[in-house]
Design a protein around this motif. Structure first.
Motif, PDB file in Angstrom:
ATOM      1  N   TYR A 122     -73.080  58.654  15.291  1.00 59.19           N
ATOM      2  CA  TYR A 122     -72.973  59.135  13.909  1.00 59.19           C
ATOM      3  C   TYR A 122     -72.220  60.459  13.886  1.00 59.19           C
ATOM      4  O   TYR A 122     -72.074  61.124  14.906  1.00 59.19           O
ATOM      5  CB  TYR A 122     -74.348  59.258  13.261  1.00 59.19           C
ATOM      6  CG  TYR A 122     -75.226  60.378  13.781  1.00 59.19           C
ATOM      7  CD1 TYR A 122     -75.360  61.581  13.087  1.00 59.19           C
ATOM      8  CD2 TYR A 122     -75.973  60.232  14.956  1.00 59.19           C
ATOM      9  CE1 TYR A 122     -76.186  62.597  13.534  1.00 59.19           C
ATOM     10  CE2 TYR A 122     -76.806  61.238  15.417  1.00 59.19           C
ATOM     11  CZ  TYR A 122     -76.911  62.418  14.705  1.00 59.19           C
ATOM     12  OH  TYR A 122     -77.727  63.427  15.157  1.00 59.19           O
ATOM     13  N   TYR A 142     -72.229  60.384   8.257  1.00 57.51           N
ATOM     14  CA  TYR A 142     -71.745  59.003   8.390  1.00 57.51           C
ATOM     15  C   TYR A 142     -72.344  58.421   9.667  1.00 57.51           C
ATOM     16  O   TYR A 142     -72.212  59.011  10.754  1.00 57.51           O
ATOM     17  CB  TYR A 142     -70.224  58.943   8.468  1.00 57.51           C
ATOM     18  CG  TYR A 142     -69.718  57.561   8.838  1.00 57.51           C
ATOM     19  CD1 TYR A 142     -69.738  56.523   7.908  1.00 57.51           C
ATOM     20  CD2 TYR A 142     -69.274  57.279  10.137  1.00 57.51           C
ATOM     21  CE1 TYR A 142     -69.306  55.242   8.251  1.00 57.51           C
ATOM     22  CE2 TYR A 142     -68.846  56.008  10.482  1.00 57.51           C
ATOM     23  CZ  TYR A 142     -68.860  54.996   9.528  1.00 57.51           C
ATOM     24  OH  TYR A 142     -68.459  53.724   9.873  1.00 57.51           O
ATOM     25  N   ILE A 143     -73.024  57.284   9.540  1.00 52.79           N
ATOM     26  CA  ILE A 143     -73.649  56.637  10.693  1.00 52.79           C
ATOM     27  C   ILE A 143     -72.890  55.346  10.998  1.00 52.79           C
ATOM     28  O   ILE A 143     -72.940  54.390  10.218  1.00 52.79           O
ATOM     29  CB  ILE A 143     -75.135  56.328  10.439  1.00 52.79           C
ATOM     30  CG1 ILE A 143     -75.877  57.600  10.009  1.00 52.79           C
ATOM     31  CG2 ILE A 143     -75.790  55.739  11.687  1.00 52.79           C
ATOM     32  CD1 ILE A 143     -77.328  57.372   9.622  1.00 52.79           C
TER      33      ILE A 143
END
Length: 544
Positions: free
Chosen positions: A108, A12-13
């Protein structure tokens, strides 16, 4: 580890350049990151690889093992086949612009299958100053500044595009004998030949080590020419196999400590022609299974994408297609090969709409639908909607038996190996006593090499009987449950995906049709009877 399902589960960024609120899942064996230029594929690959290192020191400075291979006593000290640490260096992946990028602008999180890793299975990183005086940046664990906290101790190898630097552009090259044992050399030679599709040659090969400013690798080449004359593609495969063998050795030497490895390859198709690209992807998935690897690659190659989407690969592979829209990166994961190819080539798909009511056909698989198309004249095919959903024979029969309207008022198409039920008026069986894939396999095996069906008899270098069965010479003699079905299906899929039987995949089926006209006529008569039975129910025109 027989149930290795990968190390990384998802990334997940929160923010990193064109990535914002971005999430991407990882494949258990192979993750393919595809997209047009400018979609930051290499950046994403670097973010995934960045926090892994086996080095006890600073991975940015600890470039090469000071001791030779074979003298290391612990798992974490053991080097790769070429003496390097299993680490992913920041400089190989990123060039952060200290004038335009600032601390805190990048964040992230990596999520792991093992929740004991990091913070309950997650590891968040952010940008911080490496050196406040010159404002240089680095990526480090969020909220921590302690030495070593920025890295997770898993073996990793990151192969950048330096691996395909042409030999002719290297200023200095050293050629030597690799310090590996005979079994390792045999592994390199055999796999090298199989991937490059040169295993049929009788010439002996020699494995050597090439060292230059940009790279080190072990390559295999025929004894008839020198190491400096190898192609860039041979060079590339040598680098990849050297990395794979490094993980293989680590797993064998430290079976208890080894929990899996991570291999990252940027632009995997570089310097390789399509047939080799296909073979390489299939081999990498095999290596991932054998050596507990999770492999990630970037690509623009239609061949790589098509192979990864094939039945042989798709269950352990994740295709992530990146798109840049309004200067922001998005990912799509359920695209078809046709959609991806259309977007890469900028040739839009044209959707046509036919408002005429059609009778739907539910079948067991793609092979059944192709067989139906080959058997019936086009005037009948245009009356049908061949639903692209694969349902098992018993499932289709069960849906009909439960009086579900959709499956009593449309046609159910079953393979010839299913027992016929004369009381089911909307069920249509294909000709033969076996499935379409085995039917065709046996039929084409019976055709002589001189038969006009094989184009190689007219134009040398075309499709031949040899090509047809080169990867599937004979079915397994003592198969496990379902193994025969998989064998024939994979053979059939190979022919279709390679378009050996024409763009629509019908040539072989049409050949069978020409050979057995009576069976085709019987099937056509049965089809008309079933169709008209459904047409009466739906109150649409009958076939007369």
């Amino acid at each position: 580890m027989t149930n290795f399902s990968g190390i990384l589960n998802r990334i997940y960024i929160k923010k990193f350049r064109k990535f914002e609120d971005f999430s991407m899942d990882c494949g258990s064996k192979l993750t393919v990151i595809a997209g047009q230029n400018g979609t930051q594929k290499t950046t994403l690959l670097g973010l995934l690889a960045h926090p892994f290192s086996m080095s006890n020191k600073n991975p940015e400075k600890d470039t090469i093992s000071a001791e030779s291979e074979g003298t290391q006593s612990t798992f974490f000290d053991y080097p790769t086949l070429l003496g390097y640490k299993f680490q992913s260096k920041f400089a190989n992946k990123f060039k952060l612009d200290k004038d335009k990028e600032h601390p805190g602008e990048h964040e992230y999180t990596l999520y792991f299958n093992d929740t004991s890793i990091g913070d309950n299975g997650s590891f968040t990183l952010e940008s911080i100053y490496r050196n406040k005086n010159d404002k240089t940046l680095r990526i480090w664990k969020k909220g921590s500044r302690a030495s070593g906290d920025g890295y997770l101790k898993y073996p990793v190898i990151y192969l950048s595009l330096k691996r395909v630097t042409p030999i002719g552009e290297e200023k200095k090259i050293t050629i030597g004998t690799p310090s590996i044992d005979t079994s390792d050399i045999q592994f390199i030679t055999q796999e090298y030949n199989e991937i490059l599709l040169s295993s049929g040659t009788d010439e002996d090969n020699v494995s050597i080590q090439l060292d230059s400013q940009n790279k080190k690798q072990i390559v295999s080449h025929p004894v008839s020419y020198g190491a400096l004359t190898i192609s860039a593609g041979q060079d590339n495969i040598g680098t990849i196999l050297t990395a794979v063998l490094s993980f293989k050795k680590l797993k064998e030497l430290f079976p208890s400590e080894y929990k899996g490895g991570l291999l990252f390859i940027d632009e995997i198709e570089s310097t390789l022609y399509p047939a080799v690209q296909k073979k390489l992807i299939e081999k990498l998935i095999r290596y991932a299974k054998d050596y507990n690897l999770q492999i990630f690659c970037t690509t623009h190659s239609p061949t790589v994408i098509e192979t990864a989407l094939s039945n042989r690969c798709k269950y352990v592979t994740k295709i992530n297609y990146l798109k840049s829209v309004d200067n922001k990166i998005f990912v799509e994961t359920e695209l078809t090969y046709e959609q991806i190819l259309s977007h890469l080539s900028l040739k839009p798909l044209i959707t046509t709409h036919n408002k005429k009511e059609k009778i739907r056909v539910y079948s067991e698989d793609h092979e059944a639908r192709l067989f139906l198309k080959a058997l019936l004249p086009n005037k009948y095919i245009t009356l049908l909607d061949l639903v692209k959903i694969n349902l098992g024979a018993q499932e289709l029969i069960g849906l009909k038996g439960r009086k579900i309207n959709e499956f009593t008022h449309n046609i159910i198409l079953l393979d010839g190996d299913q027992e016929e039920d004369n009381t089911s008026k909307n069920i249509l069986h294909l000709p033969g006593e076996v499935g379409p894939d085995k039917l065709l396999y046996d039929f084409l095996q019976s055709l002589p090499e001189s038969d006009p069906f094989w184009p190689d008899n007219q134009i040398t270098g075309s499709y031949s009987k040899q090509i047809c069965f080169m990867n599937f010479p004979a079915p397994p003699t003592t198969p496990h449950a379902g193994e025969l079905r998989v064998f024939y299906k994979e053979w059939f899929t190979e022919q279709i995906n390679n378009k050996y039987w024409g763009p629509q995949g019908l040539n072989a089926l049409k050949k069978w049709k020409q050979t057995y006209p009576n069976k085709v006529s019987e099937f056509e008569n049965r089809f008309v009877k079933v169709y008209n039975y459904i047409a009466k129910k739906q109150k649409i025109d009958l076939i007369v």
